[in-house]
Design an enzyme around this catalytic site. Structure first.
Site: not given
Ligand code: GLU
Length: 417
Positions: A104
Site C-alpha cells: 500500500k
Molecule cells: N485500493 C483497493 C483495495 O484496497 C484496490 C487495490 C488494487 O486494485 O490493487 O483493495
C-alpha cells in the site's frame, strides 16, 4: 491507547491462528512487513513556493507474487495506517486466491486543497521517489481513497518516462485509453454486491426484504448502492464526508447518484420528500438489515458497537471495525463479512487489468464480470467452509484462509537466508 491499525491487524492474526491451533512460529513472518519506504516529495506550488509532502510505500509480503495495492491521498495517512493497509492487501489477495502479495502507498495530503497541476506534480514526484521498488514484476499500485484513474495515468507516464518505454502494467485502475480495463471503476462495488447477495442467499433472505445503510459514497459506496438497489434492496441511508441522508421508505438511488454525479454536490445539501439529514455516526446506528461501512478504518469501535441496530455488516472499506468491536458484534449475533473478502472485487479486476497489459490484449466487459463473479463466489464458498469447519466467524475464517495460503507459499519457497 490510540488506535493503531497494524496492531489491530496483528491482534486478529493471533486470534485466527489460535482458533485453528497454529503456533506463532508457523505464521511469524506475516506479522512483519517485508519492506517500507518513506519519502519526501518537494512540489512547486502554483504560487511559486515549494512544499514538501511525506509519502509511503509498504510491501507487506511477496510470497504469493508481486506486491499489489492502492495509493491513498489523505491528510491523516501515516506509516502505521499504510503498514496495516499493506498487510490487509496480502491477506485480501490470498483470500480471493490471486497470485499477488500485498502493498500500500500513501501521501499525507488533503488533495482537495491542491490545484490539478499541483496534484499532477505531487503524483509524478511520488512516482519518481518510489520508482526503485515498483514495477510490473515487483509492486503494482492502484487507486484507493482520494486517488483515481487520472492519477494512475500520471503514475504510469512518469514510470514509463524514467524507463524509456511505455510500461502499462506498472499500475492498475488507469483510464481505458491508456491500458485500463473495462469494469475496473465499478469493480469494488460490484464485488461487495456479489458477496452481499451470496450472504442473503445463504440466509434465505430476499434482497427485496433487505434494508441497507451505506457509510461513504465515494467510488465504492456509490457503486455498491447502485448495484444493490438494482437488485431490489431498499437503501434507507447513505452518507459522504459532509453527512448523511436517511429515508425509511427507501431512497431513490438513481436520483441520489445523479445528484452527486456533479462532483461539487454534497449529500448535506440533498433534498427529497421524506429525507432526513443525519451525521456519519448516526448513519452507523441506523436501524437496517445490512450495514455497509464504505469509508475509512476505525469506524465501528467498542464505543458504538453496542448500539448497532443491524443484522449483518458487509465491510466495503478497509479495516472499518476494530478487534474489540468484533467481539461485541459477535455477541450481539450480527453476522459480519470482512473487508478482505467483501471489497476484494477491486483488486481482482486490477489483476485482470494487469494480465491484459502483460498480454497487450483487451477483454470484453462480460469476460471481466464473469471472471470477477467466479472468483468472488469461489472465495465466499471457501470462507464459508472454513467458518463451518472450525466453528468460527467470517473474519477469523478469512484470516485463517489467508494465513494458510501465505504460509504455504512461504514454506514451499523456504528462507533465502
Ligand atoms: N485500493 C483497493 C483495495 O484496497 C484496490 C487495490 C488494487 O486494485 O490493487 O483493495
Amino acid at each position: 491507547m490510540a488506535y493503531n491499525a497494524f496492531e489491530n491487524f496483528k491482534a486478529v492474526v493471533d486470534k485466527a491462528a489460535k482458533a485453528v491451533n497454529m503456533s506463532e512460529q508457523e505464521y511469524l513472518l506475516v506479522k512483519y512487513p517485508e519492506r517500507e519506504l518513506t519519502v519526501s516529495i518537494p512540489v512547486k506550488m502554483d504560487d511559486g513556493t515549494v512544499k514538501v509532502f511525506e509519502g509511503y510505500r509498504v510491501q507487506h509480503n511477496s510470497s504469493r507474487g508481486p506486491c499489489k495495492g492502492g495509493i491513498r491521498y489523505h491528510q491523516d495517512s501515516d506509516i502505521n495506517e499504510v503498514r496495516a493497509l499493506a498487510a490487509w492487501m496480502s491477506f485480501k489477495c490470498a483470500v480471493v486466491n490471486i497470485p499477488y502479495g500485498g502493498a500500500k502507498g500513501g501521501i499525507k495530503v488533503n488533495p482537495k486543497e491542491l490545484s490539478l497541476g499541483e496534484l499532477e506534480r505531487l503524483t509524478r514526484g511520488y512516482t519518481a521517489k518510489i520508482f526503485p521498488i515498483v514495477g510490473p514484476e515487483k509492486d503494482i499500485p492502484a487507486p484507493d481513497v482520494n486517488t483515481n484513474a487520472q492519477i494512475m495515468d500520471w503514475f504510469m507516464d512518469t514510470y514509463s518516462a524514467l524507463k524509456g518505454y511505455t510500461v502499462k502494467g506498472v499500475v492498475t485502475g488507469k483510464d481505458l485509453d491508456v491500458g485500463g480495463s473495462l469494469g475496473r471503476p465499478e469493480a469494488t462495488g460490484r464485488g461487495v454486491t456479489i458477496i452481499a447477495l451470496e450472504l442473503l442467499k445463504k440466509l434465505k433472505v430476499s434482497p427485496k426484504d433487505t434494508t441497507v445503510a451505506i457509510q461513504g459514497f465515494g467510488n465504492v459506496g456509490s457503486n455498491a448502492a447502485k448495484f444493490l438497489y438494482a437488485n431490489g434492496c431498499k437503501i434507507v441511508a447513505v452518507s459522504d464526508v459532509s453527512g448523511g441522508i436517511r429515508c425509511e421508505k427507501g431512497l431513490d438511488i438513481d436520483k441520489v447518484l445523479a445528484y452527486v454525479g456533479n462532483k461539487k454536490n454534497l449529500l448535506k445539501d440533498y433534498d427529497e420528500d421524506g429525507v432526513e439529514h443525519i451525521t456519519n455516526s448516526e448513519l452507523l446506528l441506523t436501524k437496517c438489515d445490512m450495514l455497509i461501512p464504505a469509508a475509512l478504518e476505525n469506524q465501528i469501535t467498542k464505543e458504538n458497537a453496542n448500539d448497532l441496530k443491524c443484522k449483518y455488516i458487509v465491510e466495503a472499506a478497509n479495516g472499518p471495525t476494530t478487534v474489540e468491536a468484533d467481539d461485541i458484534i459477535a455477541k450481539k449475533g450480527i453476522i459480519l463479512v470482512p473487508d478482505i473478502l467483501a471489497n476484494a472485487g477491486g483488486v481482482t479486476v486490477s489483476y485482470f487489468e494487469w494480465v491484459q497489459n502483460l498480454q497487450s490484449y483487451s477483454w470484453e466487459l462480460e469476460e471481466v464480470n464473469k471472471n470477477l463473479e467466479r472468483i468472488m463466489v469461489n472465495a465466499w464458498n471457501d470462507l464459508d467452509a472454513v467458518a463451518a469447519k472450525w466453528n468460527i466467524n467470517y473474519r477469523l475464517a478469512a484470516y485463517v484462509v489467508a494465513i494458510q495460503r501465505i504460509t504455504k507459499a512461504q514454506n514451499l519457497r523456504g528462507l533465502f537466508l
